[in-house]
Design a protein around this motif. Structure first.
Motif, PDB file in Angstrom:
ATOM      1  N   GLU A 330     121.935  49.088  45.070  1.00  0.00           N
ATOM      2  CA  GLU A 330     120.817  48.421  44.393  1.00  0.00           C
ATOM      3  C   GLU A 330     119.539  48.526  45.221  1.00  0.00           C
ATOM      4  O   GLU A 330     118.468  48.875  44.702  1.00  0.00           O
ATOM      5  N   ASN A 331     119.639  48.232  46.519  1.00  0.00           N
ATOM      6  CA  ASN A 331     118.458  48.274  47.379  1.00  0.00           C
ATOM      7  C   ASN A 331     117.875  49.680  47.480  1.00  0.00           C
ATOM      8  O   ASN A 331     116.657  49.856  47.581  1.00  0.00           O
ATOM      9  N   LYS A 332     118.743  50.668  47.445  1.00  0.00           N
ATOM     10  CA  LYS A 332     118.260  52.050  47.499  1.00  0.00           C
ATOM     11  C   LYS A 332     117.401  52.362  46.274  1.00  0.00           C
ATOM     12  O   LYS A 332     116.315  52.939  46.388  1.00  0.00           O
ATOM     13  N   GLN A 333     117.885  51.971  45.091  1.00  0.00           N
ATOM     14  CA  GLN A 333     117.120  52.218  43.862  1.00  0.00           C
ATOM     15  C   GLN A 333     115.782  51.479  43.891  1.00  0.00           C
ATOM     16  O   GLN A 333     114.749  52.032  43.507  1.00  0.00           O
ATOM     17  N   ILE A 334     115.808  50.218  44.333  1.00  0.00           N
ATOM     18  CA  ILE A 334     114.575  49.433  44.384  1.00  0.00           C
ATOM     19  C   ILE A 334     113.574  50.075  45.336  1.00  0.00           C
ATOM     20  O   ILE A 334     112.389  50.246  45.000  1.00  0.00           O
ATOM     21  N   GLN A 335     114.055  50.446  46.521  1.00  0.00           N
ATOM     22  CA  GLN A 335     113.165  51.024  47.520  1.00  0.00           C
ATOM     23  C   GLN A 335     112.580  52.352  47.039  1.00  0.00           C
ATOM     24  O   GLN A 335     111.390  52.647  47.263  1.00  0.00           O
ATOM     25  N   GLU A 336     113.381  53.155  46.366  1.00  0.00           N
ATOM     26  CA  GLU A 336     112.890  54.438  45.850  1.00  0.00           C
ATOM     27  C   GLU A 336     111.803  54.223  44.800  1.00  0.00           C
ATOM     28  O   GLU A 336     110.807  54.946  44.771  1.00  0.00           O
ATOM     29  N   ARG A 337     112.000  53.219  43.941  1.00  0.00           N
ATOM     30  CA  ARG A 337     110.998  52.953  42.893  1.00  0.00           C
ATOM     31  C   ARG A 337     109.715  52.374  43.487  1.00  0.00           C
ATOM     32  O   ARG A 337     108.616  52.693  43.036  1.00  0.00           O
ATOM     33  N   VAL A 338     109.856  51.501  44.484  1.00  0.00           N
ATOM     34  CA  VAL A 338     108.671  50.939  45.138  1.00  0.00           C
ATOM     35  C   VAL A 338     107.892  52.041  45.849  1.00  0.00           C
ATOM     36  O   VAL A 338     106.655  52.087  45.803  1.00  0.00           O
ATOM     37  N   LEU A 339     108.623  52.960  46.497  1.00  0.00           N
ATOM     38  CA  LEU A 339     107.958  54.085  47.166  1.00  0.00           C
ATOM     39  C   LEU A 339     107.190  54.933  46.160  1.00  0.00           C
ATOM     40  O   LEU A 339     106.059  55.361  46.431  1.00  0.00           O
ATOM     41  N   LYS A 340     107.779  55.149  44.982  1.00  0.00           N
ATOM     42  CA  LYS A 340     107.095  55.913  43.936  1.00  0.00           C
ATOM     43  C   LYS A 340     105.804  55.226  43.517  1.00  0.00           C
ATOM     44  O   LYS A 340     104.775  55.882  43.295  1.00  0.00           O
ATOM     45  N   GLU A 341     105.847  53.896  43.423  1.00  0.00           N
ATOM     46  CA  GLU A 341     104.640  53.141  43.067  1.00  0.00           C
ATOM     47  C   GLU A 341     103.583  53.270  44.168  1.00  0.00           C
ATOM     48  O   GLU A 341     102.392  53.432  43.890  1.00  0.00           O
ATOM     49  N   VAL A 343     103.212  55.753  46.293  1.00  0.00           N
ATOM     50  CA  VAL A 343     102.651  57.109  46.224  1.00  0.00           C
ATOM     51  C   VAL A 343     101.608  57.174  45.114  1.00  0.00           C
ATOM     52  O   VAL A 343     100.538  57.776  45.273  1.00  0.00           O
ATOM     53  N   GLY A 344     101.918  56.534  43.974  1.00  0.00           N
ATOM     54  CA  GLY A 344     100.959  56.509  42.870  1.00  0.00           C
ATOM     55  C   GLY A 344      99.682  55.767  43.229  1.00  0.00           C
ATOM     56  O   GLY A 344      98.575  56.201  42.886  1.00  0.00           O
ATOM     57  N   ILE A 345      99.813  54.645  43.935  1.00  0.00           N
ATOM     58  CA  ILE A 345      98.637  53.864  44.354  1.00  0.00           C
ATOM     59  C   ILE A 345      97.774  54.681  45.315  1.00  0.00           C
ATOM     60  O   ILE A 345      96.540  54.694  45.210  1.00  0.00           O
ATOM     61  N   ARG A 346      98.440  55.360  46.238  1.00  0.00           N
ATOM     62  CA  ARG A 346      97.675  56.205  47.177  1.00  0.00           C
ATOM     63  C   ARG A 346      96.917  57.291  46.427  1.00  0.00           C
ATOM     64  O   ARG A 346      95.748  57.576  46.725  1.00  0.00           O
ATOM     65  N   GLY A 347      97.552  57.881  45.432  1.00  0.00           N
ATOM     66  CA  GLY A 347      96.875  58.906  44.639  1.00  0.00           C
ATOM     67  C   GLY A 347      95.696  58.344  43.878  1.00  0.00           C
ATOM     68  O   GLY A 347      94.637  58.986  43.795  1.00  0.00           O
ATOM     69  N   ASP A 348      95.865  57.129  43.338  1.00  0.00           N
ATOM     70  CA  ASP A 348      94.770  56.481  42.605  1.00  0.00           C
ATOM     71  C   ASP A 348      93.579  56.217  43.528  1.00  0.00           C
ATOM     72  O   ASP A 348      92.419  56.421  43.142  1.00  0.00           O
ATOM     73  N   LEU A 349      93.887  55.759  44.750  1.00  0.00           N
ATOM     74  CA  LEU A 349      92.811  55.451  45.703  1.00  0.00           C
ATOM     75  C   LEU A 349      92.049  56.709  46.109  1.00  0.00           C
ATOM     76  O   LEU A 349      90.817  56.696  46.248  1.00  0.00           O
ATOM     77  N   LYS A 350      92.794  57.801  46.294  1.00  0.00           N
ATOM     78  CA  LYS A 350      92.145  59.054  46.685  1.00  0.00           C
ATOM     79  C   LYS A 350      91.277  59.606  45.571  1.00  0.00           C
ATOM     80  O   LYS A 350      90.237  60.227  45.810  1.00  0.00           O
ATOM     81  N   ALA A 351      91.742  59.396  44.329  1.00  0.00           N
ATOM     82  CA  ALA A 351      91.019  59.961  43.187  1.00  0.00           C
ATOM     83  C   ALA A 351      89.732  59.195  42.873  1.00  0.00           C
ATOM     84  O   ALA A 351      88.830  59.720  42.220  1.00  0.00           O
TER      85      ALA A 351
END
Length: 512
Positions: A330-341, A343-351
């Motif tokens: 369960e923690n692995k899935q949560i951590q992977e999804r949070v990491l994806k978010e 990465v998306g936030i970092r992309g939004d900030l750069k853009a």
């Protein structure tokens, strides 16, 4: 005599059939025309998991599932309500009877609109237990996939389920004409297969240990003078759920509770007595201490203990370890999804440009959390969100909320600094996760050491290894994280089996 499948084999047959029915040719048309797609008829004892496998099939194939217990329906709800319409025949207008859309067919269209998914399964349970007034409608449905004048949309596969007559007095036999239009799959109960599912579903260790000793109690239907006594797979799973909650609340689990789910007084009494012993062993042998590497003095007597007591200890160890392995998954899935978010936030900030309508990191996190919660609500409304998926999705949403709170307290308008705060929080949670992995690995290793010190390299180690290999989460943990003790004992037992096999072959040659 028909060929009977266990529930796992039946699930695969359903998956294969649905995939074949939904397979399209190069023009985009279904390879098997919808009118030639025979409805699937699952025939088997009640409570063995027919409904559960339909949920799993839909989830694995990424399609919708609409379920009905058809005995709850009347003829009117199935085919629709009559109303008077007017039509012209031969130049004259006549009053004619038409029907509103079937509630069942309408629900399929509602699901398509809610989910945007045009393919799925329409599952009707207790198909052969309908009332006399509804029976002709059901026969028409099985033959032509229509309720009244309304056809089930293309792309929705019909799966039905029924119980053999020995389990239900209301059962109606289908005639040859109807049976020749369905794809019938006969299912029988199978504890070994159910146990694989039970490990993944987190069924209580006391139940799994008890059934390992008394497999005959897994599924039982008896006819007595005062009525039927029965125990089903569904009963064991539901009893497991209530036991876990009772334990958390400190409420006693006794025979009075067990017989409410295991409706055979003898089996209920047997399990209640075993549960009391299981709880006693948990305290006596101090399982948490064993996991941390201790070998309690009381365990010295285990070698000469009855086999069911040894199985109970194995069950207690497996149950404790499986909780850690399930938490890892369960923690692995949560951590992977949070990491994806992230990465998306970092992309939004750069853009974003430096000025103008640029959003702060906190606003971006908040926006993503709202999208996450909206997706949960949408999928839940479309009934395409399993309990496990919803739990993980909500925990991801809570993590995003924690990020918002962090930035509200310590954040600035400096996007880079704010993102570094988020990354530091993520790194801290990842460090906690790795510590949990190390603890689970240590506990597994210590379990092997305890069993080896207590029993040597006998059948207890073999059973322990077998249970680990059969468990969904334990196998995932060992496959992804490894464990030296598991691999060492596995190799040792394989070599031992090979050596015994060679010795047997040599003795046969000498006897010639």
């Amino acid at each position: 005599m028909s060929i009977k499948l266990n529930i796992k084999e039946a699930k695969q047959e359903v998956i294969n059939t649905v995939r074949a029915y939904l397979h399209k040719d190069e023009t985009g048309a279904y390879e098997i025309p919808p009118e030639r797609q025979r409805p699937i008829l699952l025939m088997g004892p009640p409570g063995i998991g027919k409904t559960a496998i339909m949920e799993q099939v839909a989830e694995e194939l990424g399609i919708s599932l609409i379920s009905y217990t058809i005995t709850h329906h009347t003829r009117q709800s199935a085919i629709g309500l009559p109303f008077i319409s007017r039509k012209e025949y031969g130049g004259e207008e006549h009053a004619v009877t038409e029907y509103t859309m079937s509630e069942i067919v309408a629900s399929v269209y509602d699901r398509i609109e809610a989910s945007g998914i045009t393919e799925g399964i329409l599952f009707l349970d207790e198909i052969n237990c309908v009332s006399e007034t509804l029976a002709p409608t059901m026969l028409q449905f099985l033959q032509y996939k229509m309720f009244g004048n309304h056809k089930v949309p293309e792309g929705f596969i019909i799966v039905t389920a029924g119980n053999p007559p020995q389990y239900n007095k209301s059962v109606r036999d289908f005639d040859i004409v109807t049976l020749d239009r369905v794809k019938r799959i006969d299912i029988e109960e199978d504890f070994t297969v159910w146990k694989e599912y039970a490990y993944q579903a987190g069924v209580h260790g006391a139940i799994l240990s008890y059934l390992e000793i008394r497999k005959k109690d897994f599924y039982s239907v008896k006819t007595q003078i005062d009525g039927r006594q029965f125990v089903t797979a569904r009963g064991w799973e539901d009893l497991s759920r209530i036991i876990k909650v009772y334990e958390k609340m400190g409420i006693e689990v006794d025979e009075r509770l067990c017989v409410q789910y295991l409706q055979d007084p003898e089996i209920a009494a047997g399990f209640a007595a075993y549960y009391e012993l299981y709880s006693k062993y948990r305290t006596l042998y101090r399982i948490p201490e064993i996991l941390e590497g201790a070998v309690p003095e009381e365990s010295s007597a285990l070698k000469e203990a009855p086999f069911d007591e040894k199985l109970s200890i194995l069950g207690l160890l497996i149950d404790s370890l499986n909780q850690e392995f399930a938490a890892y998954a369960e923690n692995k899935q949560i951590q992977e999804r949070v990491l994806k978010e992230l990465v998306g936030i970092r992309g939004d900030l750069k853009a974003q440009s430096a000025g103008g309508d640029a959003q702060s990191a906190r606003e971006l996190v908040s926006a993503r959390r709202l999208v996450c919660e909206g997706e949960i609500a949408r999928r839940k409304k479309a009934r395409m969100l399993s309990r496990e998926e919803e739990k993980i999705a909500r925990k991801v949403s809570l993590r995003l909320l924690d990020m918002e709170k962090l930035l509200r307290l310590e954040g600035t308008m400096d996007a880079r600094r704010d993102f570094m705060l988020l990354k530091a929080a993520f790194d801290a949670s990842e460090a906690d996760r790795k510590a949990q992995i190390e603890a689970a690995d240590r506990h597994l290793t210590n379990s092997f050491r305890f069993l080896s010190a207590t029993f040597g390299e006998g059948q207890e180690i073999v059973l322990f290894l077998s249970e680990l290999t059969a468990g969904y989460y334990s196998l995932q943990f060992v496959s992804e994280c490894g464990n030296d003790a598991y691999y060492r004992y596995n190799r040792l037992l394989l070599l031992k089996d090979r050596r015994e096999s060679l010795q047997h072959e040599a003795m046969e040659l000498l006897a010639l």
